[in-house]
Design a protein around this motif. Structure first.
Motif, PDB file in Angstrom:
ATOM      1  N   ALA A  93       0.767  -1.105  -0.015  1.00  0.00           N
ATOM      2  CA  ALA A  93      -0.044   0.164   0.138  1.00  0.00           C
ATOM      3  C   ALA A  93       0.888   1.294   0.086  1.00  0.00           C
ATOM      4  CB  ALA A  93      -0.901  -0.054   1.074  1.00  0.00           C
ATOM      5  N   GLU A  94       1.718   1.183   0.921  1.00  0.00           N
ATOM      6  CA  GLU A  94       2.591   2.486   0.726  1.00  0.00           C
ATOM      7  C   GLU A  94       4.117   1.616   0.823  1.00  0.00           C
ATOM      8  OE1 GLU A  94       2.052   4.264   4.455  1.00  0.00           O
ATOM      9  OE2 GLU A  94       0.042   5.012   3.955  1.00  0.00           O
ATOM     10  N   PRO A  95       4.619   1.755  -0.564  1.00  0.00           N
ATOM     11  CA  PRO A  95       6.081   1.083  -0.547  1.00  0.00           C
ATOM     12  C   PRO A  95       7.126   1.981  -0.274  1.00  0.00           C
ATOM     13  CG  PRO A  95       4.761   1.200  -2.502  1.00  0.00           C
ATOM     14  CD  PRO A  95       4.032   2.007  -1.731  1.00  0.00           C
TER      15      PRO A  95
ATOM     16  N   PRO B  71      -4.522  -0.747  -4.064  1.00  0.00           N
ATOM     17  CA  PRO B  71      -3.818  -0.363  -5.412  1.00  0.00           C
ATOM     18  C   PRO B  71      -4.170   0.869  -5.816  1.00  0.00           C
ATOM     19  CG  PRO B  71      -5.413  -2.231  -5.511  1.00  0.00           C
ATOM     20  CD  PRO B  71      -5.447  -1.813  -4.052  1.00  0.00           C
ATOM     21  N   LEU B  72      -5.145   1.500  -5.584  1.00  0.00           N
ATOM     22  CA  LEU B  72      -5.875   2.809  -6.173  1.00  0.00           C
ATOM     23  C   LEU B  72      -5.085   3.878  -5.829  1.00  0.00           C
ATOM     24  CD1 LEU B  72      -9.569   1.940  -6.845  1.00  0.00           C
ATOM     25  CD2 LEU B  72      -7.495   1.331  -8.240  1.00  0.00           C
TER      26      LEU B  72
ATOM     27  N   VAL C 170      -4.681   0.766 -16.790  1.00  0.00           N
ATOM     28  CA  VAL C 170      -3.656  -0.273 -17.232  1.00  0.00           C
ATOM     29  C   VAL C 170      -3.580  -1.376 -15.966  1.00  0.00           C
ATOM     30  CG1 VAL C 170      -1.038  -0.697 -17.373  1.00  0.00           C
ATOM     31  CG2 VAL C 170      -1.990   1.489 -18.336  1.00  0.00           C
ATOM     32  N   LEU C 171      -3.802  -1.121 -15.063  1.00  0.00           N
ATOM     33  CA  LEU C 171      -3.792  -1.977 -13.854  1.00  0.00           C
ATOM     34  C   LEU C 171      -5.249  -2.774 -13.984  1.00  0.00           C
ATOM     35  CD1 LEU C 171      -3.074  -3.407 -11.343  1.00  0.00           C
ATOM     36  CD2 LEU C 171      -4.401  -1.391 -10.080  1.00  0.00           C
ATOM     37  N   GLN C 172      -6.004  -2.252 -14.355  1.00  0.00           N
ATOM     38  CA  GLN C 172      -7.453  -3.019 -14.408  1.00  0.00           C
ATOM     39  C   GLN C 172      -7.363  -4.053 -15.714  1.00  0.00           C
ATOM     40  OE1 GLN C 172     -11.579  -1.272 -14.834  1.00  0.00           O
ATOM     41  NE2 GLN C 172     -11.253  -1.417 -16.912  1.00  0.00           N
TER      42      GLN C 172
ATOM     43  N   ILE D  81     -15.134   3.296  -7.378  1.00  0.00           N
ATOM     44  CA  ILE D  81     -14.516   2.139  -7.599  1.00  0.00           C
ATOM     45  C   ILE D  81     -15.497   1.582  -8.634  1.00  0.00           C
ATOM     46  CG2 ILE D  81     -14.230  -0.298  -6.587  1.00  0.00           C
ATOM     47  CD1 ILE D  81     -12.473   2.102  -5.311  1.00  0.00           C
ATOM     48  N   GLY D  82     -16.729   1.826  -8.828  1.00  0.00           N
ATOM     49  CA  GLY D  82     -17.552   1.273  -9.675  1.00  0.00           C
ATOM     50  C   GLY D  82     -17.140   1.908 -11.105  1.00  0.00           C
TER      51      GLY D  82
END
Length: 210
Positions: A81-83, A153-154, A164-166, A192-193
């Motif tokens: 979440a927080e790299p 991730p968002l 791109v992630l989706q 999110i939707g």
């Protein structure tokens, strides 16, 4: 696919549980894990990824993390979440290290789509939160995983990167890869939707951690 038994994670220094799971079995698929901050979402994912100690058993397919840790962790990937990465390394050096341990595929299309190739040769100390997030996600798709863990991730991603992630999630899902995705937002949230509409159409299962 994923089996968790008698799981318990305690706060360091005392016997207060962060999270307890008596038994949980998840088939292959995409799971949206919803919970407030501090509910134990990150502790759960880090335990599954083999990054922190815990009590109990976790298995993926026939691999038990306690008896076959190396085999298990090669099949489970984790995007934080927080790299936080060593600031003196470049993104390319970190990617090369991950690739040597994961022994598999490098997600070129995901990396290019996220724009990681534009900054991967710079020192991580110079990265913005968005750049760190994109690097973390690319690392989370490396190798030949059976399960990818995406923690919030968002957060810190721009709209183009979310698209791109989706697409990457859907591509990997079709190849049989499963996902655990955490968020403090419910799956039916309007935002999110909009950004994960393809996933919702595929009937993502939501799990809530109280």
């Amino acid at each position: 696919m994923l089996k968790i038994t008698d799981f318990k994670k305690l706060y360091p220094g005392n016997n207060t549980p962060v999270l307890e799971i008596q038994r949980c079995e998840l088939d292959r698929g995409i799971y949206w894990i919803k919970g407030e901050n501090g509910s134990g979402k990150t502790s759960l994912l880090k335990s599954i990824a083999g990054l922190i100690p815990f009590e109990g058993k976790i298995k993926i397919d026939d691999l038990d993390i306690n008896s076959n840790r190396i085999g298990f962790t090669k099949k489970v990937n984790y995007a934080e979440a927080e790299p936080k990465y060593p600031p003196f390394l470049t993104g390319k050096e970190l990617i090369d290290f991950y690739q040597s341990t994961k022994e598999g595929y490098f997600p070129d299309l995901l990396s290019a789509g996220m724009g990681v190739e534009k900054f991967m040769h710079h020192k991580i100390a110079t990265y913005s939160s968005g750049m760190l997030k994109k690097l973390s996600i690319v690392l989370g798709f490396m190798g030949d995983p059976s399960l990818v863990l995406l923690d919030e991730p968002l957060v810190a991603l721009d709209v183009a990167a979310v698209d791109v992630l989706q697409n990457a999630i859907n591509q990997y899902r079709k190849a049989g890869v499963s996902f655990l995705i955490t968020s403090h937002q419910p799956l039916n949230d309007e935002l999110i939707g909009r950004v994960l509409n393809l996933l919702i159409k595929d009937n993502v299962m939501q799990i809530e951690i109280a």
